[in-house]
Write a protein that holds these residues in place. Structure first.
Motif, PDB file in Angstrom:
ATOM      1  N   ILE A  12     -28.651 -15.527  35.640  1.00 29.91           N
ATOM      2  CA  ILE A  12     -27.358 -14.856  35.527  1.00 29.91           C
ATOM      3  C   ILE A  12     -26.578 -14.958  36.839  1.00 29.91           C
ATOM      4  O   ILE A  12     -25.465 -14.440  36.934  1.00 29.91           O
ATOM      5  N   GLY A  13     -27.134 -15.624  37.808  1.00 28.65           N
ATOM      6  CA  GLY A  13     -26.449 -15.791  39.088  1.00 28.65           C
ATOM      7  C   GLY A  13     -27.267 -16.630  40.048  1.00 28.65           C
ATOM      8  O   GLY A  13     -26.884 -17.733  40.425  1.00 28.65           O
ATOM      9  N   ASN A  14     -28.414 -16.103  40.412  1.00 29.24           N
ATOM     10  CA  ASN A  14     -29.273 -16.784  41.377  1.00 29.24           C
ATOM     11  C   ASN A  14     -30.096 -17.859  40.679  1.00 29.24           C
ATOM     12  O   ASN A  14     -30.912 -17.569  39.812  1.00 29.24           O
ATOM     13  N   ALA A  84     -25.181 -17.888  30.904  1.00 24.54           N
ATOM     14  CA  ALA A  84     -26.019 -17.093  31.808  1.00 24.54           C
ATOM     15  C   ALA A  84     -26.826 -16.100  30.997  1.00 24.54           C
ATOM     16  O   ALA A  84     -26.329 -15.521  30.031  1.00 24.54           O
ATOM     17  N   ALA A 115     -28.972  -9.607  31.839  1.00 21.49           N
ATOM     18  CA  ALA A 115     -28.217  -8.611  32.612  1.00 21.49           C
ATOM     19  C   ALA A 115     -28.490  -7.196  32.121  1.00 21.49           C
ATOM     20  O   ALA A 115     -28.495  -6.244  32.911  1.00 21.49           O
ATOM     21  N   GLU A 188     -22.116  -8.106  39.700  1.00 19.56           N
ATOM     22  CA  GLU A 188     -22.582  -9.372  40.272  1.00 19.56           C
ATOM     23  C   GLU A 188     -24.103  -9.393  40.445  1.00 19.56           C
ATOM     24  O   GLU A 188     -24.611  -9.784  41.510  1.00 19.56           O
ATOM     25  N   THR A 190     -27.791 -10.267  40.853  1.00 24.62           N
ATOM     26  CA  THR A 190     -28.553 -11.396  41.422  1.00 24.62           C
ATOM     27  C   THR A 190     -27.702 -12.320  42.287  1.00 24.62           C
ATOM     28  O   THR A 190     -28.225 -13.286  42.845  1.00 24.62           O
ATOM     29  N   LYS A 191     -26.413 -12.042  42.426  1.00 24.40           N
ATOM     30  CA  LYS A 191     -25.549 -12.908  43.226  1.00 24.40           C
ATOM     31  C   LYS A 191     -25.422 -12.373  44.653  1.00 24.40           C
ATOM     32  O   LYS A 191     -25.929 -11.296  44.991  1.00 24.40           O
ATOM     33  N   ARG A 192     -24.715 -13.093  45.488  1.00 30.47           N
ATOM     34  CA  ARG A 192     -24.618 -12.761  46.910  1.00 30.47           C
ATOM     35  C   ARG A 192     -24.027 -11.376  47.125  1.00 30.47           C
ATOM     36  O   ARG A 192     -24.437 -10.635  48.025  1.00 30.47           O
ATOM     37  N   GLU A 194     -24.071  -8.747  45.104  1.00 30.15           N
ATOM     38  CA  GLU A 194     -24.618  -7.779  44.140  1.00 30.15           C
ATOM     39  C   GLU A 194     -24.403  -6.355  44.641  1.00 30.15           C
ATOM     40  O   GLU A 194     -24.547  -6.055  45.829  1.00 30.15           O
ATOM     41  N   GLY A 216     -16.120  -9.942  39.455  1.00 29.18           N
ATOM     42  CA  GLY A 216     -17.485 -10.203  39.019  1.00 29.18           C
ATOM     43  C   GLY A 216     -17.843  -9.579  37.687  1.00 29.18           C
ATOM     44  O   GLY A 216     -17.103  -8.777  37.114  1.00 29.18           O
ATOM     45  N   GLU A 217     -19.017  -9.966  37.202  1.00 31.10           N
ATOM     46  CA  GLU A 217     -19.537  -9.447  35.942  1.00 31.10           C
ATOM     47  C   GLU A 217     -20.034  -8.016  36.136  1.00 31.10           C
ATOM     48  O   GLU A 217     -20.626  -7.689  37.153  1.00 31.10           O
TER      49      GLU A 217
END
Length: 278
Positions: A12-14, A84, A115, A188, A190-192, A194, A216-217
């Protein structure tokens, strides 16, 4: 023999959240049905997977399901992925899976990121039971109607929301569910960048209102509604059951303790006081 439909979860991101099994299966199948082939190609390139991609999304799901079913019945193994997370969870896919079941084509899950589950795992809200609502309606009245149904739920509610509608949704939550409604908002995952907010609905509205923009999500989680206050006090319910039932005092004490959500010892002391008066 028919082929196998693999329902494969993707990050879902990473990108590091891809499982070994998912990488292997995507490399071995004859075809990958992807929600957005351009988006998915980036993931496949990262892992050196050269399997052919074909589009499978909301606008072609019905027709494409029939095409893929024919190939599965011809013996080809096919993987289904979304942009994702886990396919079929607020994403296209269920029509193909349903057709496979009807035609006795095996369907195998390759589990991984979601998610919904990721958000719940860090929200600090009860998860013995929860209800997933998918994306909230974009129109105000439809969204408010859904939130009104959530207001008295005794399980945690999980929903997706677009960033440009977050403030309006939080305002509706405060208005309908109360300013002290417990919420968790994961952004966000798992993303930078988060981020997790956990607190009261009014605090969330205040916090996010101070930002210049929200990106972001988003996963919004509403805590269970607090238990309703009992209609009668402990003493009143003890007397009511004693006068209207043939239950023993022991049975009455147990029932009142369950109904009132208090310790049996407390109810027992109340019952002793009532019996002394009698």
């Amino acid at each position: 023999m028919t082929g196998i439909l693999y329902v494969v979860a993707t990050p879902i991101g990473n990108l590091e959240d891809m499982t070994y099994r998912a990488v292997r299966v995507l490399g071995e199948v004859a075809l990958i049905a992807a929600e957005d082939t351009r988006h998915s190609r980036k993931l496949l390139n990262h892992y050196g997977i050269s399997t052919r991609l074909i589009s499978y999304h909301d606008h072609n799901e019905k027709g494409r399901s029939e095409q893929l079913l024919v190939r599965l019945q011809g013996g080809e193994n096919i993987a289904l992925i979304s942009d994702a997370g886990t396919p079929c969870i607020a994403d296209p896919g269920y029509q193909l899976v349903q057709r496979c079941h009807h035609e006795d084509v095996p369907v195998v899950a390759i589990p991984g990121p979601s998610a919904v589950i990721a958000g719940l795992s860090i929200a600090g809200l009860p998860t013995e039971g929860f209800r997933f609502l998918g994306f909230l309606p974009a129109k105000t009245q439809a969204r408010r109607t859904m939130l009104q149904r959530c207001r008295d739920e005794t399980a945690t509610q999980v929903m997706y929301e677009a960033p440009h509608r977050l403030l309006a949704t939080l305002a509706d939550i405060v208005d309908i569910c109360g300013s002290d409604c417990r919420v968790a908002i994961a952004r966000e995952l798992t993303k930078r960048h988060e981020e997790l907010f956990a607190g009261m609905a009014a605090e969330a509205l205040s916090s996010f209102s101070e930002r210049d923009s929200i990106k972001g999500e988003l996963v919004i989680m509403l805590g269970p509604a607090p238990p309703l206050a009992p209609a009668m006090t402990i003493s009143e319910q003890l007397l009511h059951l004693r006068q209207t039932t043939r239950l023993s005092w022991k049975e009455i004490v147990k029932q009142v303790a369950r109904d009132q959500g208090v310790a049996g010892s407390e109810v027992y002391r109340e019952s002793l006081a009532l019996r002394k008066k009698d």
